[in-house]
Enzyme design. Structure first.
Site, PDB file in Angstrom:
ATOM      1  N   ASP A 118       0.545  -1.522   0.074  1.00 34.26           N
ATOM      2  CA  ASP A 118       0.087   0.378   0.335  1.00 34.26           C
ATOM      3  C   ASP A 118       0.713   1.419  -0.254  1.00 34.26           C
ATOM      4  O   ASP A 118       1.892   1.020   0.448  1.00 34.26           O
ATOM      5  CB  ASP A 118      -0.574  -0.055   1.295  1.00 34.26           C
ATOM      6  CG  ASP A 118      -2.296   1.158   1.027  1.00 34.26           C
ATOM      7  OD1 ASP A 118      -2.640   1.099   0.570  1.00 34.26           O
ATOM      8  OD2 ASP A 118      -2.236   1.509   2.476  1.00 34.26           O
ATOM      9  N   GLU A 167       1.582  -0.229  -4.875  1.00 28.80           N
ATOM     10  CA  GLU A 167       0.228   0.309  -5.253  1.00 28.80           C
ATOM     11  C   GLU A 167       1.304   2.101  -5.034  1.00 28.80           C
ATOM     12  O   GLU A 167       1.853   2.526  -4.500  1.00 28.80           O
ATOM     13  CB  GLU A 167      -0.372   0.359  -4.262  1.00 28.80           C
ATOM     14  CG  GLU A 167      -1.464   1.314  -4.579  1.00 28.80           C
ATOM     15  CD  GLU A 167      -2.025   3.047  -3.361  1.00 28.80           C
ATOM     16  OE1 GLU A 167      -2.737   3.557  -3.700  1.00 28.80           O
ATOM     17  OE2 GLU A 167      -1.991   2.463  -2.352  1.00 28.80           O
TER      18      GLU A 167
HETATM   19  C1  NOJ Z   1      -4.162   2.914  -0.717  1.00 28.07           C
HETATM   20  C2  NOJ Z   1      -5.577   2.268  -0.632  1.00 28.07           C
HETATM   21  O1  NOJ Z   1      -6.211   1.691  -1.568  1.00 28.07           O
HETATM   22  C3  NOJ Z   1      -6.516   2.907  -0.115  1.00 28.07           C
HETATM   23  O2  NOJ Z   1      -8.401   2.312   0.044  1.00 28.07           O
HETATM   24  C4  NOJ Z   1      -6.387   3.638   1.643  1.00 28.07           C
HETATM   25  O3  NOJ Z   1      -7.198   4.505   1.868  1.00 28.07           O
HETATM   26  C5  NOJ Z   1      -5.108   4.208   1.413  1.00 28.07           C
HETATM   27  N1  NOJ Z   1      -3.775   3.361   0.820  1.00 28.07           N
HETATM   28  C6  NOJ Z   1      -4.809   4.386   2.807  1.00 28.07           C
HETATM   29  O4  NOJ Z   1      -4.139   3.312   3.066  1.00 28.07           O
END
Ligand code: NOJ
Length: 553
Positions: free
Chosen positions: A201, A243
């Site tokens: 993430d 990500e």
């Molecule tokens: C990216 C995630 O995809 C999202 O859903 C989340 O709110 C944020 N990161 C914080 O972890």
């Protein structure tokens, strides 16, 4: 470095345990429920599952606010259930990736509780503090309009703490070697329990410099190499899927020039250009995005997706491109989110038009990279715009026309199941679609089979073949002497196209591997064909024995 490149030709299915299948009637999905659905997933043909966060959490950001990294949230089951699940997946040849959320913790994590209670605590320096409110406290919010600041005063210690996301998600001080060691420990723990890697993430924020004096945070890319190295030493086939919604010139920093950092990244750049192409029937920005993201190490791979659990982020399009996508797919204010995106699911965005849905998914399975589909997309699930923020597209899986869509025997599902309108569970559900040979579900199963039989896409090089029509995209892939030509028309009317393969004498006949539209070159050496509105073709050149041919290499 030891490597197993399974992810190059994988099909990833993303799901949230919480909304997939409830086994005990408490309204919350759980591992035992998911376990019972493994045969369904195996039947669909997917080769990997990406589980959204399921560790202990107060659940204020759908689990992206972890309060214990070494446990399963009791609402979903136990560690024992988790291991049963990974074992069951393995038995069926399915790998498991899990979310790794280490940019921040929940404010209820014991580390943060200790850190805020005592300035001398060993966890104090695990977070990012400032005695005064930093000047740029009102900049860089990830959720504008909902999140007010990136620094919040902690009443207990009287100081401000940094949080890139919501105020209940204090950022970890990832530059602290102890925090880094803990991140490795977390990875090691889950690897030991049977996972094949992580969807990491918020990677750009994990590696960014953090602190009150930091004006322009620089990334500490070496950290990525350390994560990668650790994983490969422990288990050579484990990967990180990052990500990281960054500009193309930064991609190689994430993959590493020698492929020594992240194995996979989501291709946000192509994602946005793809939606623009679908909104405008102009594929030129998409082709540019594909070329801009073409360079990557041999072992690096893109994750190709359409919609995910967040909003469709259009932040990297030009203003006019963004407005084109908004007016086509999310014209109303409550369909939009954070001034940059659309929060709907794909089917309602495309007005439920099956031709356009199939076009979109055919693209997802055939653009360069590994497809990542989202639960419910295989049956064309809809959204519930009465739910706040991104929750509208996170409603429970619709299994049947039984109460609560068969998701739970209880009366109070964790989020409401979509029950009304064209996407209600009484007609959009797995049970109905399984029995209908023409359904989206059965079509998806076939597309996944095709994708797995077309390793050229995951492994090969692509070229864009010109046909003088920016509304039609022709991709040619080549890998180990096998050639694929994949054609998509973004037009809403039939079009006639012609094109030639300059360098491939073998392409006199193109074999349609999806339907029966084989194509022979004309006397001028060109392929000519008429594509129906939103039509697409998957062709292989070189004769009918294409399967045989592939197995020879
Ligand atoms: C990216 C995630 O995809 C999202 O859903 C989340 O709110 C944020 N990161 C914080 O972890």
């Amino acid at each position: 470095m030891i490597n197993d490149l399974w992810y190059k030709n994988a099909v990833v299915y993303c799901l949230s345990v919480e909304t997939f299948m409830d086994s005990n009637g408490d309204g919350v999905g759980d591992f035992q429920g998911l376990q019972r659905r493994l045969d369904y997933l195996a039947g669909l043909g997917i080769t990997a599952i990406w589980l959204m966060p399921f560790q202990t959490s107060p659940g204020r950001d759908d689990g992206y606010d972890v309060s214990d990294y070494y446990n399963v949230d009791p609402r979903y089951g136990t560690l024992g259930d988790f291991v049963e699940f990974t074992h069951g997946a393995k038995q069926r040849g399915i790998r498991v990736l899990i979310d790794l959320v280490v940019n921040h913790t929940s404010d209820e994590h014991p580390w943060f509780k200790e850190a805020r209670a005592d300035k001398d605590s060993r966890y104090r320096d695990w977070y990012v503090w400032s005695k005064t409110k930093p000047e740029n406290a009102d900049e860089g919010m990830v959720f504008p309009g909902v999140q007010k600041s990136t620094w919040t005063r902690d009443k207990q210690s009287g100081e401000y703490y940094f949080h890139r996301f919501y105020d209940f998600q204090p950022d970890l001080n990832t530059a602290n070697p102890l925090v880094q060691a803990e991140i490795l420990k977390i990875m090691g723990f889950w690897i030991q329990l049977g996972v094949s890697g992580f969807r990491m993430d918020a990677v750009p924020f994990v590696i960014a410099e953090k602190g009150a004096d930091v004006k322009k945070p620089r990334e500490q890319f070496e950290m990525l190499r350390a994560f990668r190295e650790f994983l490969q030493w422990r288990k050579g086939d484990s990967i990180i899927l990052a990500e990281a919604n960054v500009v193309p010139k930064e991609n190689l920093e994430y993959f590493g020039d020698d492929g020594d950092r992240m194995q996979m990244m989501f291709n946000f750049h192509v994602n946005q250009a793809l939606f623009y192409a679908m909104a405008s029937a102009d594929t030129r920005p998409l082709v540019k995005a594909m070329r801009d993201t073409e360079r990557r190490p041999k072992t690096g791979q893109w994750g190709v997706f359409l919609r995910n659990h967040d909003e469709l982020d259009l932040g990297r399009l030009t203003e006019s491109q963004r407005q084109t996508v908004f007016s086509a797919f999310g014209p109303e204010k409550d369909m939009q989110l954070y001034d940059r995106g659309i929060r709907r699911r794909l089917a309602p965005m495309l007005g439920g038009d099956v031709r356009r849905l199939k076009l979109a998914y055919s693209l997802m399975y055939s653009l360069p990279g590994t497809p990542v589909l989202r639960y419910g997309d295989e049956i064309g699930m809809g959204d519930d715009l009465t739910l706040p923020e991104r929750n509208c597209a996170r409603t429970p899986m619709q299994w049947s026309n039984e109460p609560q869509g068969g998701f739970t025997k209880g009366e109070k599902p964790v989020l409401p199941v979509i029950s009304d309108g064209p996407y209600g569970y009484d007609h959009v559900n797995v049970a109905f679609q399984r029995r209908d040979s023409e359904s989206m579900l059965n079509w998806t199963e076939r597309m996944i089979r095709m994708r797995k039989e077309a390793p050229e896409i995951g492994w090969g090089e692509f070229a864009v073949i010109d046909c003088d029509d920016p509304g039609v995209l022709i991709l040619r892939y080549e890998w180990r002497r096998n050639v694929l030509a994949i054609i998509h028309s973004f037009h809403d009317k039939p079009v006639e196209i012609s094109f030639r393969f300059e360098d491939n004498e073998d392409a006199s006949v193109l074999i349609d591997i999806l339907d029966g539209h084989d194509n022979h070159i004309d006397q001028g050496g060109k392929h000519r064909m008429v594509l129906e509105p939103y039509g697409f073709r998957w062709y292989r050149s070189g004769g009918l024995d294409y399967l045989l041919k592939r197995s020879e290499v």
